[in-house]
Design a protein around this motif. Structure first.
Motif, PDB file in Angstrom:
ATOM      1  N   TYR A  50       8.932   0.492  -1.867  1.00 18.75           N
ATOM      2  CA  TYR A  50       8.123  -0.371  -2.730  1.00 18.75           C
ATOM      3  C   TYR A  50       9.009  -1.399  -3.433  1.00 18.75           C
ATOM      4  O   TYR A  50       8.705  -2.596  -3.452  1.00 18.75           O
ATOM      5  N   PHE A 105       0.886  -1.177   0.000  1.00 16.47           N
ATOM      6  CA  PHE A 105       0.000   0.000   0.000  1.00 16.47           C
ATOM      7  C   PHE A 105       0.914   1.214   0.000  1.00 16.47           C
ATOM      8  O   PHE A 105       1.091   1.884   1.009  1.00 16.47           O
ATOM      9  N   LEU A 106       1.533   1.453  -1.147  1.00 16.07           N
ATOM     10  CA  LEU A 106       2.659   2.380  -1.223  1.00 16.07           C
ATOM     11  C   LEU A 106       2.629   3.227  -2.489  1.00 16.07           C
ATOM     12  O   LEU A 106       2.202   2.746  -3.544  1.00 16.07           O
ATOM     13  N   VAL A 142       5.781  -0.158   8.422  1.00 18.94           N
ATOM     14  CA  VAL A 142       5.670   1.272   8.122  1.00 18.94           C
ATOM     15  C   VAL A 142       7.043   1.884   7.897  1.00 18.94           C
ATOM     16  O   VAL A 142       7.904   1.850   8.777  1.00 18.94           O
ATOM     17  N   PRO A 177      -3.498   3.283  -3.345  1.00 17.97           N
ATOM     18  CA  PRO A 177      -3.736   4.352  -2.365  1.00 17.97           C
ATOM     19  C   PRO A 177      -4.987   5.170  -2.658  1.00 17.97           C
ATOM     20  O   PRO A 177      -5.414   5.972  -1.829  1.00 17.97           O
ATOM     21  N   LEU A 216       1.277  -4.414  10.052  1.00 15.29           N
ATOM     22  CA  LEU A 216       1.683  -3.321   9.174  1.00 15.29           C
ATOM     23  C   LEU A 216       3.197  -3.134   9.284  1.00 15.29           C
ATOM     24  O   LEU A 216       3.759  -3.183  10.386  1.00 15.29           O
ATOM     25  N   THR A 268      -5.318   5.436   7.103  1.00 13.19           N
ATOM     26  CA  THR A 268      -6.183   4.498   6.382  1.00 13.19           C
ATOM     27  C   THR A 268      -5.729   3.064   6.619  1.00 13.19           C
ATOM     28  O   THR A 268      -6.549   2.167   6.880  1.00 13.19           O
ATOM     29  N   ALA A 269      -4.434   2.832   6.547  1.00 15.33           N
ATOM     30  CA  ALA A 269      -3.900   1.489   6.762  1.00 15.33           C
ATOM     31  C   ALA A 269      -4.214   0.978   8.170  1.00 15.33           C
ATOM     32  O   ALA A 269      -4.504  -0.215   8.365  1.00 15.33           O
ATOM     33  N   THR A 295       3.367  -0.002   4.155  1.00 20.36           N
ATOM     34  CA  THR A 295       2.931   1.361   3.858  1.00 20.36           C
ATOM     35  C   THR A 295       4.003   2.325   4.369  1.00 20.36           C
ATOM     36  O   THR A 295       5.083   1.891   4.792  1.00 20.36           O
ATOM     37  N   LEU A 318       0.944  -5.886   5.424  1.00 24.04           N
ATOM     38  CA  LEU A 318       0.772  -4.759   4.515  1.00 24.04           C
ATOM     39  C   LEU A 318       1.890  -3.751   4.740  1.00 24.04           C
ATOM     40  O   LEU A 318       2.095  -3.286   5.858  1.00 24.04           O
ATOM     41  N   LEU A 325      -1.818   7.977   3.963  1.00 20.08           N
ATOM     42  CA  LEU A 325      -1.820   6.516   3.880  1.00 20.08           C
ATOM     43  C   LEU A 325      -1.922   5.815   5.233  1.00 20.08           C
ATOM     44  O   LEU A 325      -2.733   4.890   5.403  1.00 20.08           O
ATOM     45  N   LEU A 326      -1.084   6.213   6.183  1.00 17.37           N
ATOM     46  CA  LEU A 326      -1.004   5.456   7.436  1.00 17.37           C
ATOM     47  C   LEU A 326      -2.326   5.403   8.201  1.00 17.37           C
ATOM     48  O   LEU A 326      -2.728   4.325   8.655  1.00 17.37           O
TER      49      LEU A 326
END
Length: 564
Positions: free
Chosen positions: A87, A80-81, A151, A106, A149, A136-137, A127, A125, A133-134
Protein backbone atom coordinates in the motif's frame (compact mmCIF):
# COMPACT_ATOMS: atom_id res chain seq x y z
CA UNK A 1 -21.73 34.79 16.26
CA UNK A 2 -18.51 32.91 17.08
CA UNK A 3 -15.85 35.17 18.61
CA UNK A 4 -12.82 33.55 16.98
CA UNK A 5 -10.31 36.02 18.41
CA UNK A 6 -11.45 35.27 21.97
CA UNK A 7 -10.84 31.53 21.86
CA UNK A 8 -7.65 31.85 19.83
CA UNK A 9 -6.18 33.76 22.80
CA UNK A 10 -6.92 30.67 24.92
CA UNK A 11 -5.52 28.12 22.50
CA UNK A 12 -4.41 24.88 24.20
CA UNK A 13 -2.41 23.22 21.41
CA UNK A 14 1.42 23.54 21.48
CA UNK A 15 1.58 25.28 18.08
CA UNK A 16 -0.01 28.74 17.73
CA UNK A 17 -3.31 28.78 15.87
CA UNK A 18 -1.88 31.19 13.32
CA UNK A 19 0.55 28.97 11.49
CA UNK A 20 2.10 29.27 8.03
CA UNK A 21 1.36 26.21 5.86
CA UNK A 22 2.67 27.00 2.38
CA UNK A 23 1.43 24.63 -0.36
CA UNK A 24 3.55 21.51 -0.69
CA UNK A 25 3.27 18.42 -2.89
CA UNK A 26 3.12 14.93 -1.46
CA UNK A 27 6.29 13.84 -3.35
CA UNK A 28 8.16 16.80 -1.84
CA UNK A 29 6.97 15.85 1.66
CA UNK A 30 8.06 12.24 1.10
CA UNK A 31 11.41 13.21 -0.44
CA UNK A 32 12.26 15.60 2.39
CA UNK A 33 11.70 12.92 5.04
CA UNK A 34 13.61 10.32 3.03
CA UNK A 35 16.57 12.66 2.67
CA UNK A 36 16.66 13.40 6.41
CA UNK A 37 15.93 9.89 7.66
CA UNK A 38 17.13 7.51 4.93
CA UNK A 39 18.32 4.77 7.28
CA UNK A 40 15.52 5.03 9.83
CA UNK A 41 12.85 2.33 9.85
CA UNK A 42 9.70 3.58 8.17
CA UNK A 43 7.63 0.37 8.34
CA UNK A 44 7.52 -2.54 10.76
CA UNK A 45 5.39 -5.21 9.11
CA UNK A 46 4.95 -8.08 11.55
CA UNK A 47 8.63 -7.85 12.45
CA UNK A 48 10.12 -7.07 9.04
CA UNK A 49 11.57 -3.57 8.81
CA UNK A 50 11.71 -1.29 5.79
CA UNK A 51 13.83 1.88 5.93
CA UNK A 52 12.86 5.19 4.40
CA UNK A 53 15.41 4.62 1.65
CA UNK A 54 13.99 1.15 0.88
CA UNK A 55 10.40 2.39 0.72
CA UNK A 56 11.45 5.34 -1.46
CA UNK A 57 13.21 2.95 -3.83
CA UNK A 58 10.07 0.78 -3.99
CA UNK A 59 7.88 3.82 -4.67
CA UNK A 60 10.15 4.96 -7.51
CA UNK A 61 10.02 1.45 -9.00
CA UNK A 62 6.20 1.51 -8.80
CA UNK A 63 6.20 4.86 -10.59
CA UNK A 64 8.60 3.58 -13.26
CA UNK A 65 6.59 0.39 -13.73
CA UNK A 66 3.33 2.31 -14.15
CA UNK A 67 5.00 4.71 -16.58
CA UNK A 68 6.27 1.77 -18.65
CA UNK A 69 2.69 0.50 -18.90
CA UNK A 70 1.58 3.87 -20.28
CA UNK A 71 0.16 5.54 -17.19
CA UNK A 72 1.03 9.03 -16.05
CA UNK A 73 -0.08 12.32 -14.61
CA UNK A 74 -3.79 12.60 -13.84
CA UNK A 75 -4.54 8.89 -14.28
CA UNK A 76 -6.55 7.37 -11.45
CA UNK A 77 -4.73 4.54 -9.70
CA UNK A 78 -6.82 2.48 -7.26
CA UNK A 79 -5.68 0.82 -4.04
CA UNK A 80 -7.77 -2.17 -2.93
CA UNK A 81 -5.44 -3.17 -0.13
CA UNK A 82 -5.19 -3.84 3.61
CA UNK A 83 -2.32 -2.41 5.67
CA UNK A 84 0.62 -3.99 3.89
CA UNK A 85 3.91 -2.51 2.60
CA UNK A 86 2.51 -2.69 -0.95
CA UNK A 87 0.00 0.00 0.00
CA UNK A 88 2.68 2.48 1.02
CA UNK A 89 4.85 1.84 -2.06
CA UNK A 90 1.87 2.03 -4.43
CA UNK A 91 0.48 5.16 -2.74
CA UNK A 92 3.68 7.18 -2.91
CA UNK A 93 4.65 5.64 -6.25
CA UNK A 94 1.43 6.79 -7.91
CA UNK A 95 1.85 10.26 -6.38
CA UNK A 96 5.47 10.48 -7.57
CA UNK A 97 4.18 9.82 -11.06
CA UNK A 98 1.65 12.65 -10.75
CA UNK A 99 -1.27 10.23 -10.80
CA UNK A 100 -4.30 10.45 -8.52
CA UNK A 101 -4.80 7.73 -5.89
CA UNK A 102 -8.32 6.34 -5.34
CA UNK A 103 -8.92 4.40 -2.13
CA UNK A 104 -11.17 1.32 -2.33
CA UNK A 105 -12.49 -0.28 0.83
CA UNK A 106 -12.05 -4.07 1.14
CA UNK A 107 -15.42 -3.99 2.94
CA UNK A 108 -17.28 -3.02 -0.25
CA UNK A 109 -19.35 -5.39 -2.36
CA UNK A 110 -18.52 -6.03 -6.02
CA UNK A 111 -21.35 -3.72 -7.15
CA UNK A 112 -20.10 -0.90 -4.92
CA UNK A 113 -16.56 -1.34 -6.21
CA UNK A 114 -17.70 -1.39 -9.84
CA UNK A 115 -19.63 1.84 -9.29
CA UNK A 116 -16.59 3.49 -7.76
CA UNK A 117 -14.32 2.35 -10.61
CA UNK A 118 -16.74 3.71 -13.20
CA UNK A 119 -17.37 6.96 -11.34
CA UNK A 120 -13.69 7.72 -10.77
CA UNK A 121 -12.38 6.41 -14.08
CA UNK A 122 -9.85 4.23 -12.27
CA UNK A 123 -7.58 2.49 -14.81
CA UNK A 124 -5.35 0.36 -12.57
CA UNK A 125 -6.14 -1.38 -9.28
CA UNK A 126 -3.56 -2.66 -6.79
CA UNK A 127 -4.52 -5.63 -4.60
CA UNK A 128 -2.93 -8.71 -3.03
CA UNK A 129 -3.34 -12.45 -3.52
CA UNK A 130 -5.57 -12.87 -0.48
CA UNK A 131 -8.68 -14.98 -0.94
CA UNK A 132 -10.71 -12.20 0.69
CA UNK A 133 -9.60 -9.69 -1.98
CA UNK A 134 -8.31 -11.13 -5.25
CA UNK A 135 -11.49 -12.99 -6.36
CA UNK A 136 -13.49 -9.81 -5.75
CA UNK A 137 -10.97 -7.70 -7.64
CA UNK A 138 -11.12 -10.10 -10.59
CA UNK A 139 -14.92 -9.73 -10.73
CA UNK A 140 -14.51 -5.97 -10.74
CA UNK A 141 -11.98 -6.29 -13.58
CA UNK A 142 -14.53 -8.23 -15.63
CA UNK A 143 -17.53 -6.02 -14.82
CA UNK A 144 -16.05 -2.53 -15.14
CA UNK A 145 -13.84 -0.34 -17.29
CA UNK A 146 -10.81 -1.25 -15.19
CA UNK A 147 -7.83 -2.05 -17.43
CA UNK A 148 -5.36 -3.81 -15.17
CA UNK A 149 -4.82 -5.45 -11.79
CA UNK A 150 -1.47 -5.32 -9.99
CA UNK A 151 -1.32 -8.24 -7.54
CA UNK A 152 1.15 -8.48 -4.67
CA UNK A 153 2.03 -11.34 -2.32
CA UNK A 154 1.62 -10.95 1.45
CA UNK A 155 4.14 -13.72 2.11
CA UNK A 156 6.78 -11.82 0.16
CA UNK A 157 6.49 -8.85 2.53
CA UNK A 158 6.97 -10.91 5.70
CA UNK A 159 10.19 -11.83 7.54
CA UNK A 160 11.61 -15.09 6.08
CA UNK A 161 10.50 -17.35 8.94
CA UNK A 162 7.00 -15.94 9.04
CA UNK A 163 6.80 -16.09 5.25
CA UNK A 164 7.47 -19.84 5.35
CA UNK A 165 4.87 -20.40 8.07
CA UNK A 166 2.37 -18.32 6.10
CA UNK A 167 2.91 -20.41 2.98
CA UNK A 168 2.70 -23.72 4.88
CA UNK A 169 -0.22 -23.14 7.20
CA UNK A 170 -2.28 -20.26 5.80
CA UNK A 171 -2.46 -21.34 2.20
CA UNK A 172 -6.25 -21.34 2.29
CA UNK A 173 -6.10 -17.56 2.72
CA UNK A 174 -4.22 -17.17 -0.57
CA UNK A 175 -5.86 -17.03 -3.99
CA UNK A 176 -3.92 -18.00 -7.10
CA UNK A 177 -3.12 -15.19 -9.52
CA UNK A 178 -4.68 -16.12 -12.86
CA UNK A 179 -2.79 -16.31 -16.13
CA UNK A 180 -4.41 -13.22 -17.62
CA UNK A 181 -2.75 -10.49 -19.69
CA UNK A 182 -4.68 -7.92 -17.67
CA UNK A 183 -3.13 -9.12 -14.40
CA UNK A 184 0.44 -8.15 -13.48
CA UNK A 185 2.45 -9.36 -10.50
CA UNK A 186 3.61 -6.57 -8.18
CA UNK A 187 7.11 -8.10 -8.31
CA UNK A 188 7.10 -7.79 -12.11
CA UNK A 189 5.88 -4.20 -11.96
CA UNK A 190 8.80 -3.12 -9.77
CA UNK A 191 11.43 -5.14 -11.67
CA UNK A 192 13.11 -2.00 -13.02
CA UNK A 193 15.76 0.60 -12.11
CA UNK A 194 13.28 3.14 -10.74
CA UNK A 195 13.95 5.69 -13.47
CA UNK A 196 10.94 7.61 -14.79
CA UNK A 197 10.09 11.06 -16.09
CA UNK A 198 8.53 12.94 -13.18
CA UNK A 199 5.67 15.30 -13.96
CA UNK A 200 5.50 18.79 -12.53
CA UNK A 201 2.89 18.98 -9.76
CA UNK A 202 0.86 22.03 -8.80
CA UNK A 203 0.08 21.37 -5.11
CA UNK A 204 -2.96 23.63 -5.11
CA UNK A 205 -4.56 22.49 -8.35
CA UNK A 206 -3.55 18.83 -8.74
CA UNK A 207 -5.68 16.18 -7.03
CA UNK A 208 -3.62 13.69 -5.02
CA UNK A 209 -6.42 11.53 -3.60
CA UNK A 210 -10.06 10.79 -4.36
CA UNK A 211 -11.61 9.66 -1.11
CA UNK A 212 -15.16 8.33 -1.41
CA UNK A 213 -17.63 9.53 1.15
CA UNK A 214 -21.35 10.04 1.50
CA UNK A 215 -20.77 13.70 2.27
CA UNK A 216 -23.83 15.43 3.73
CA UNK A 217 -26.49 13.78 1.57
CA UNK A 218 -25.80 10.03 1.54
CA UNK A 219 -24.93 9.32 -2.10
CA UNK A 220 -21.29 8.17 -2.44
CA UNK A 221 -19.12 10.96 -3.84
CA UNK A 222 -15.39 11.28 -4.40
CA UNK A 223 -13.90 14.07 -2.30
CA UNK A 224 -11.03 15.60 -4.28
CA UNK A 225 -8.10 16.16 -1.93
CA UNK A 226 -5.23 18.10 -3.45
CA UNK A 227 -1.56 17.72 -2.61
CA UNK A 228 -1.81 20.97 -0.63
CA UNK A 229 -4.82 19.63 1.30
CA UNK A 230 -3.05 16.44 2.38
CA UNK A 231 0.30 17.99 3.24
CA UNK A 232 -1.42 20.77 5.20
CA UNK A 233 -3.45 18.33 7.30
CA UNK A 234 -0.36 16.18 7.93
CA UNK A 235 1.45 19.26 9.27
CA UNK A 236 -1.59 20.36 11.28
CA UNK A 237 -1.89 16.95 12.98
CA UNK A 238 1.86 16.63 13.57
CA UNK A 239 1.90 20.05 15.23
CA UNK A 240 -0.51 18.83 17.96
CA UNK A 241 2.12 16.54 19.51
CA UNK A 242 4.41 18.31 22.00
CA UNK A 243 6.76 15.29 21.80
CA UNK A 244 6.95 15.05 18.01
CA UNK A 245 10.77 15.30 18.04
CA UNK A 246 11.09 12.25 20.29
CA UNK A 247 10.71 8.56 19.38
CA UNK A 248 7.66 8.27 17.12
CA UNK A 249 6.36 4.74 16.60
CA UNK A 250 2.68 4.51 15.70
CA UNK A 251 0.52 1.39 15.53
CA UNK A 252 -1.20 1.24 12.14
CA UNK A 253 -4.26 -0.85 12.93
CA UNK A 254 -6.68 1.66 11.40
CA UNK A 255 -7.15 0.81 7.70
CA UNK A 256 -5.05 3.05 5.48
CA UNK A 257 -7.88 3.27 2.95
CA UNK A 258 -9.80 5.32 5.56
CA UNK A 259 -9.08 9.07 5.57
CA UNK A 260 -8.43 9.04 9.34
CA UNK A 261 -5.50 6.64 8.91
CA UNK A 262 -4.34 8.25 5.67
CA UNK A 263 -3.59 11.46 7.54
CA UNK A 264 -2.98 10.34 11.14
CA UNK A 265 -1.02 7.13 10.51
CA UNK A 266 0.55 7.50 7.06
CA UNK A 267 1.16 11.12 6.03
CA UNK A 268 1.69 12.54 9.52
CA UNK A 269 4.19 9.81 10.45
CA UNK A 270 6.18 10.13 7.23
CA UNK A 271 6.35 13.89 7.79
CA UNK A 272 7.75 13.23 11.29
CA UNK A 273 10.26 10.64 10.12
CA UNK A 274 8.51 8.16 12.41
CA UNK A 275 7.86 4.43 12.12
CA UNK A 276 4.55 2.77 11.27
CA UNK A 277 3.85 -0.60 12.87
CA UNK A 278 1.52 -1.89 10.18
CA UNK A 279 -1.00 -4.63 10.89
CA UNK A 280 -2.96 -6.13 7.97
CA UNK A 281 -6.25 -5.86 9.87
CA UNK A 282 -7.42 -5.08 13.35
CA UNK A 283 -7.10 -8.08 15.67
CA UNK A 284 -7.08 -7.06 19.32
CA UNK A 285 -4.54 -9.66 20.43
CA UNK A 286 -2.19 -8.78 17.59
CA UNK A 287 -2.41 -5.05 18.40
CA UNK A 288 -1.61 -5.70 22.07
CA UNK A 289 1.35 -7.90 21.12
CA UNK A 290 2.61 -5.18 18.75
CA UNK A 291 2.47 -2.50 21.46
CA UNK A 292 4.65 -4.60 23.76
CA UNK A 293 7.01 -5.87 21.03
CA UNK A 294 7.70 -2.49 19.38
CA UNK A 295 7.35 -0.17 22.39
CA UNK A 296 4.85 1.87 20.40
CA UNK A 297 4.30 5.51 21.37
CA UNK A 298 0.96 6.21 19.65
CA UNK A 299 -2.24 4.33 18.85
CA UNK A 300 -4.99 6.09 16.87
CA UNK A 301 -8.30 4.28 16.64
CA UNK A 302 -12.06 4.35 16.78
CA UNK A 303 -13.97 3.71 20.04
CA UNK A 304 -14.81 0.13 19.12
CA UNK A 305 -11.10 -0.68 18.82
CA UNK A 306 -10.31 0.58 22.30
CA UNK A 307 -13.25 -1.37 23.74
CA UNK A 308 -12.11 -4.55 21.99
CA UNK A 309 -8.59 -4.12 23.37
CA UNK A 310 -9.90 -3.65 26.93
CA UNK A 311 -12.07 -6.76 26.57
CA UNK A 312 -9.21 -8.97 25.31
CA UNK A 313 -7.58 -11.54 27.57
CA UNK A 314 -4.09 -10.15 26.81
CA UNK A 315 -4.96 -6.61 27.89
CA UNK A 316 -3.94 -6.99 31.54
CA UNK A 317 -0.54 -8.41 30.58
CA UNK A 318 0.35 -5.80 27.95
CA UNK A 319 3.20 -3.34 28.59
CA UNK A 320 1.77 0.09 27.87
CA UNK A 321 4.66 2.05 29.42
CA UNK A 322 5.90 3.37 26.06
CA UNK A 323 2.46 4.53 24.89
CA UNK A 324 2.08 8.31 25.12
CA UNK A 325 -0.89 9.20 23.01
CA UNK A 326 -4.12 7.67 21.72
CA UNK A 327 -6.48 9.62 19.50
CA UNK A 328 -10.08 8.52 18.96
CA UNK A 329 -12.14 9.54 15.95
CA UNK A 330 -14.80 8.32 13.56
CA UNK A 331 -17.52 8.10 16.23
CA UNK A 332 -18.34 9.67 19.61
CA UNK A 333 -16.02 8.54 22.42
CA UNK A 334 -17.96 7.42 25.54
CA UNK A 335 -16.59 9.04 28.72
CA UNK A 336 -16.64 5.70 30.57
CA UNK A 337 -14.50 4.08 27.87
CA UNK A 338 -12.01 6.98 27.90
CA UNK A 339 -11.65 6.87 31.67
CA UNK A 340 -11.28 3.10 31.76
CA UNK A 341 -8.59 3.18 29.04
CA UNK A 342 -6.58 5.95 30.67
CA UNK A 343 -6.73 4.34 34.13
CA UNK A 344 -5.57 0.96 32.83
CA UNK A 345 -2.85 2.07 30.40
CA UNK A 346 -1.63 5.43 31.69
CA UNK A 347 -1.84 6.74 28.11
CA UNK A 348 -3.89 9.82 27.30
CA UNK A 349 -6.94 9.18 25.11
CA UNK A 350 -8.29 12.28 23.36
CA UNK A 351 -11.14 12.75 20.93
CA UNK A 352 -10.84 14.45 17.56
CA UNK A 353 -13.16 15.13 14.64
CA UNK A 354 -13.05 15.48 10.91
CA UNK A 355 -14.43 14.44 7.54
CA UNK A 356 -13.18 12.93 4.33
CA UNK A 357 -13.91 16.37 2.85
CA UNK A 358 -11.41 17.92 5.28
CA UNK A 359 -8.57 15.45 4.59
CA UNK A 360 -9.31 13.83 7.92
CA UNK A 361 -8.96 16.27 10.82
CA UNK A 362 -10.63 19.56 11.79
CA UNK A 363 -10.46 19.52 15.60
CA UNK A 364 -8.82 17.65 18.45
CA UNK A 365 -8.54 17.83 22.21
CA UNK A 366 -5.09 18.82 23.50
CA UNK A 367 -2.59 16.00 23.94
CA UNK A 368 -1.48 17.49 27.26
CA UNK A 369 -3.07 19.75 29.84
CA UNK A 370 -6.78 20.47 29.88
CA UNK A 371 -9.19 18.56 27.71
CA UNK A 372 -12.95 18.94 27.73
CA UNK A 373 -14.76 15.61 28.08
CA UNK A 374 -17.73 15.35 25.74
CA UNK A 375 -16.16 17.71 23.21
CA UNK A 376 -14.18 17.15 20.02
CA UNK A 377 -11.61 19.71 21.14
CA UNK A 378 -10.41 22.92 19.53
CA UNK A 379 -9.74 23.51 15.82
CA UNK A 380 -6.33 22.37 14.64
CA UNK A 381 -3.95 25.19 13.64
CA UNK A 382 -5.09 27.28 10.68
CA UNK A 383 -8.68 25.97 10.83
CA UNK A 384 -11.72 28.19 11.30
CA UNK A 385 -15.14 27.01 12.48
CA UNK A 386 -18.46 28.83 12.59
CA UNK A 387 -22.03 27.81 13.41
CA UNK A 388 -24.86 28.53 11.00
CA UNK A 389 -28.62 28.22 11.20
CA UNK A 390 -29.85 24.68 10.55
CA UNK A 391 -32.53 25.94 8.17
CA UNK A 392 -30.62 28.85 6.57
CA UNK A 393 -26.92 28.14 6.27
CA UNK A 394 -26.20 31.69 5.10
CA UNK A 395 -27.04 33.03 8.56
CA UNK A 396 -24.82 32.61 11.62
CA UNK A 397 -26.45 31.73 14.93
CA UNK A 398 -26.15 33.82 18.07
CA UNK A 399 -23.25 33.16 20.46
CA UNK A 400 -23.91 30.09 22.61
CA UNK A 401 -26.63 28.76 20.31
CA UNK A 402 -26.33 25.40 18.47
CA UNK A 403 -25.89 25.44 14.72
CA UNK A 404 -24.49 23.49 11.82
CA UNK A 405 -20.69 23.39 11.98
CA UNK A 406 -19.04 24.92 8.91
CA UNK A 407 -15.28 24.87 8.38
CA UNK A 408 -12.57 26.62 6.47
CA UNK A 409 -8.89 25.74 6.24
CA UNK A 410 -6.07 24.59 3.94
CA UNK A 411 -7.16 20.95 4.40
CA UNK A 412 -10.69 21.45 2.99
CA UNK A 413 -11.31 19.61 -0.28
CA UNK A 414 -11.39 21.15 -3.75
CA UNK A 415 -14.82 19.64 -4.44
CA UNK A 416 -16.41 16.35 -5.49
CA UNK A 417 -15.16 14.37 -8.48
CA UNK A 418 -17.44 15.03 -11.48
CA UNK A 419 -20.15 16.31 -9.12
CA UNK A 420 -20.15 20.13 -9.27
CA UNK A 421 -23.77 20.30 -8.14
CA UNK A 422 -22.99 18.24 -5.05
CA UNK A 423 -19.93 20.37 -4.33
CA UNK A 424 -22.08 23.50 -4.54
CA UNK A 425 -24.42 22.04 -1.92
CA UNK A 426 -21.48 21.12 0.32
CA UNK A 427 -20.32 24.73 0.63
CA UNK A 428 -21.95 27.93 1.81
CA UNK A 429 -20.79 31.50 1.24
CA UNK A 430 -20.35 33.66 4.35
CA UNK A 431 -18.95 37.18 4.07
CA UNK A 432 -17.72 36.40 0.59
CA UNK A 433 -15.82 33.25 1.67
CA UNK A 434 -16.54 29.58 1.00
CA UNK A 435 -17.17 27.36 4.04
CA UNK A 436 -17.57 23.56 4.11
CA UNK A 437 -20.85 22.35 5.58
CA UNK A 438 -20.25 19.37 7.86
CA UNK A 439 -23.88 18.32 8.36
CA UNK A 440 -23.21 18.11 12.11
CA UNK A 441 -24.83 20.42 14.65
CA UNK A 442 -22.66 21.71 17.45
CA UNK A 443 -21.99 24.35 20.04
CA UNK A 444 -18.70 26.19 20.59
CA UNK A 445 -17.81 27.39 24.07
CA UNK A 446 -15.90 30.57 24.89
CA UNK A 447 -12.58 28.69 24.79
CA UNK A 448 -13.21 27.29 21.32
CA UNK A 449 -14.00 23.72 22.39
CA UNK A 450 -16.64 22.18 20.14
CA UNK A 451 -19.39 19.78 21.15
CA UNK A 452 -21.40 17.88 18.54
CA UNK A 453 -25.01 17.73 19.71
CA UNK A 454 -26.94 16.50 16.67
CA UNK A 455 -26.60 15.38 13.08
CA UNK A 456 -28.33 16.81 10.05
CA UNK A 457 -27.46 13.90 7.83
CA UNK A 458 -28.88 10.42 8.12
CA UNK A 459 -25.48 8.75 8.09
CA UNK A 460 -24.95 5.94 10.63
CA UNK A 461 -21.47 5.64 12.15
CA UNK A 462 -20.57 1.95 12.57
CA UNK A 463 -17.21 1.59 14.28
CA UNK A 464 -15.98 4.70 12.48
CA UNK A 465 -17.31 3.67 9.05
CA UNK A 466 -20.09 5.64 7.38
CA UNK A 467 -23.23 3.70 6.48
CA UNK A 468 -26.04 5.34 4.55
CA UNK A 469 -29.59 4.12 5.20
CA UNK A 470 -30.78 4.91 1.67
CA UNK A 471 -28.35 2.37 0.19
CA UNK A 472 -29.61 -0.44 2.45
CA UNK A 473 -33.22 0.57 1.80
CA UNK A 474 -32.61 0.37 -1.95
CA UNK A 475 -31.54 -3.26 -1.57
CA UNK A 476 -34.50 -4.06 0.69
CA UNK A 477 -36.89 -2.87 -2.00
CA UNK A 478 -35.55 -5.61 -4.30
CA UNK A 479 -37.30 -8.19 -2.12
CA UNK A 480 -40.78 -8.90 -3.55
CA UNK A 481 -42.39 -9.11 -0.10
CA UNK A 482 -41.27 -5.66 1.05
CA UNK A 483 -43.64 -2.75 0.62
CA UNK A 484 -41.90 0.00 2.62
CA UNK A 485 -38.49 0.22 4.32
CA UNK A 486 -36.65 2.54 6.66
CA UNK A 487 -33.20 1.98 8.13
CA UNK A 488 -32.07 3.76 11.28
CA UNK A 489 -29.02 3.69 13.51
CA UNK A 490 -29.41 2.07 16.93
CA UNK A 491 -27.00 2.48 19.86
CA UNK A 492 -24.48 -0.33 20.17
CA UNK A 493 -22.07 -0.72 23.08
CA UNK A 494 -19.28 -2.03 20.86
CA UNK A 495 -19.64 -0.32 17.47
CA UNK A 496 -21.27 2.92 18.59
CA UNK A 497 -24.19 2.41 16.23
CA UNK A 498 -25.61 -0.46 14.21
CA UNK A 499 -28.13 -0.29 11.33
CA UNK A 500 -31.60 -1.74 11.92
CA UNK A 501 -34.25 -2.14 9.24
CA UNK A 502 -37.99 -1.55 9.72
CA UNK A 503 -40.30 -2.77 6.96
CA UNK A 504 -43.90 -3.30 5.99
CA UNK A 505 -44.93 -6.15 3.73
CA UNK A 506 -47.06 -6.48 0.63
CA UNK A 507 -50.43 -8.18 1.04
CA UNK A 508 -49.18 -10.96 -1.21
CA UNK A 509 -46.63 -12.06 1.38
CA UNK A 510 -48.84 -14.92 2.45
CA UNK A 511 -48.73 -16.89 5.71
CA UNK A 512 -45.63 -15.23 7.23
CA UNK A 513 -43.39 -16.35 4.38
CA UNK A 514 -41.14 -13.37 5.07
CA UNK A 515 -40.75 -12.78 8.77
CA UNK A 516 -37.97 -10.66 10.20
CA UNK A 517 -35.51 -13.53 10.57
CA UNK A 518 -36.00 -14.66 6.96
CA UNK A 519 -35.56 -11.12 5.67
CA UNK A 520 -32.41 -10.68 7.76
CA UNK A 521 -30.92 -13.86 6.30
CA UNK A 522 -31.76 -12.59 2.80
CA UNK A 523 -30.47 -9.03 3.31
CA UNK A 524 -27.12 -9.24 5.08
CA UNK A 525 -25.26 -11.32 2.48
CA UNK A 526 -26.08 -8.54 -0.01
CA UNK A 527 -24.43 -5.86 2.14
CA UNK A 528 -20.86 -4.88 2.93
CA UNK A 529 -19.69 -6.19 6.31
CA UNK A 530 -19.93 -2.77 7.93
CA UNK A 531 -23.46 -2.22 6.54
CA UNK A 532 -25.07 -5.37 7.91
CA UNK A 533 -28.17 -4.80 10.04
CA UNK A 534 -28.73 -6.36 13.45
CA UNK A 535 -32.41 -7.03 12.78
CA UNK A 536 -35.24 -6.60 10.30
CA UNK A 537 -38.37 -5.58 12.18
CA UNK A 538 -41.69 -6.16 10.42
CA UNK A 539 -44.35 -3.57 11.27
CA UNK A 540 -47.95 -3.02 10.28
CA UNK A 541 -47.10 0.52 9.23
CA UNK A 542 -44.28 3.07 9.14
CA UNK A 543 -44.69 6.76 10.04
CA UNK A 544 -45.13 9.27 7.23
CA UNK A 545 -45.05 13.01 6.85
CA UNK A 546 -48.12 15.03 5.89
CA UNK A 547 -47.24 14.63 2.22
CA UNK A 548 -46.90 10.85 2.54
CA UNK A 549 -43.13 10.59 2.70
CA UNK A 550 -41.68 7.97 5.03
CA UNK A 551 -40.35 9.75 8.12
CA UNK A 552 -37.11 8.47 9.63
CA UNK A 553 -37.31 11.14 12.34
CA UNK A 554 -40.78 10.03 13.46
CA UNK A 555 -39.77 6.37 13.41
CA UNK A 556 -36.88 7.10 15.75
CA UNK A 557 -39.28 8.98 18.04
CA UNK A 558 -41.62 5.96 18.09
CA UNK A 559 -38.72 3.60 18.88
CA UNK A 560 -37.60 5.80 21.76
CA UNK A 561 -41.16 6.00 23.10
CA UNK A 562 -41.56 2.21 22.94
CA UNK A 563 -38.28 1.78 24.82
CA UNK A 564 -39.65 3.95 27.59
Amino acid sequence: MTDERAWQSRYRHPTPWEVDLPPMSMPDLFAASTERHATRPMIDFLGRHYSYAEVADGARRVAAGLAALGYGKGDRIGLFLPNVPHYVAAYYGALLLGATVVNFSPLYTVDELVHQVEDSGTRVLFTISASALLPTALKVLDQSGLERLIVGSVAGALPPAKSLVYRLFRGKEVAKRPDDARVTAFSALIDNDGAFAASAIDPVEDVALIQYTGGTTGAPKGAMLTHANLTANARQVASLDPHRDEVDRIVGALPLFHVFANTCVLNRTVLNGGEMVLLPRFEAGQVLDAITRTKATALPGVPTMYQALIDHAKFAGTDFSSLRMCVSGGAPLPAELRDKWQAATGARLVEGYGLSESSGVLTCNPYEGEQRPGTIGQPVPGTRLRLVDKEDATREVAAGEPGEIVAQGPQVMAGYWNRPEAAADAFVTLDGEQWLRTGDVGVIDEDGFVQVVDRLKDMISVGGFKVFPSQIEEILYNHPAIKEALVVGMPDAYRGEVPRAYVTLNDTDGEGASDGAALLAWLNPRLGKHERVDAVVVRAGLPKTMIGKLSRKDLLAEIRAEAG
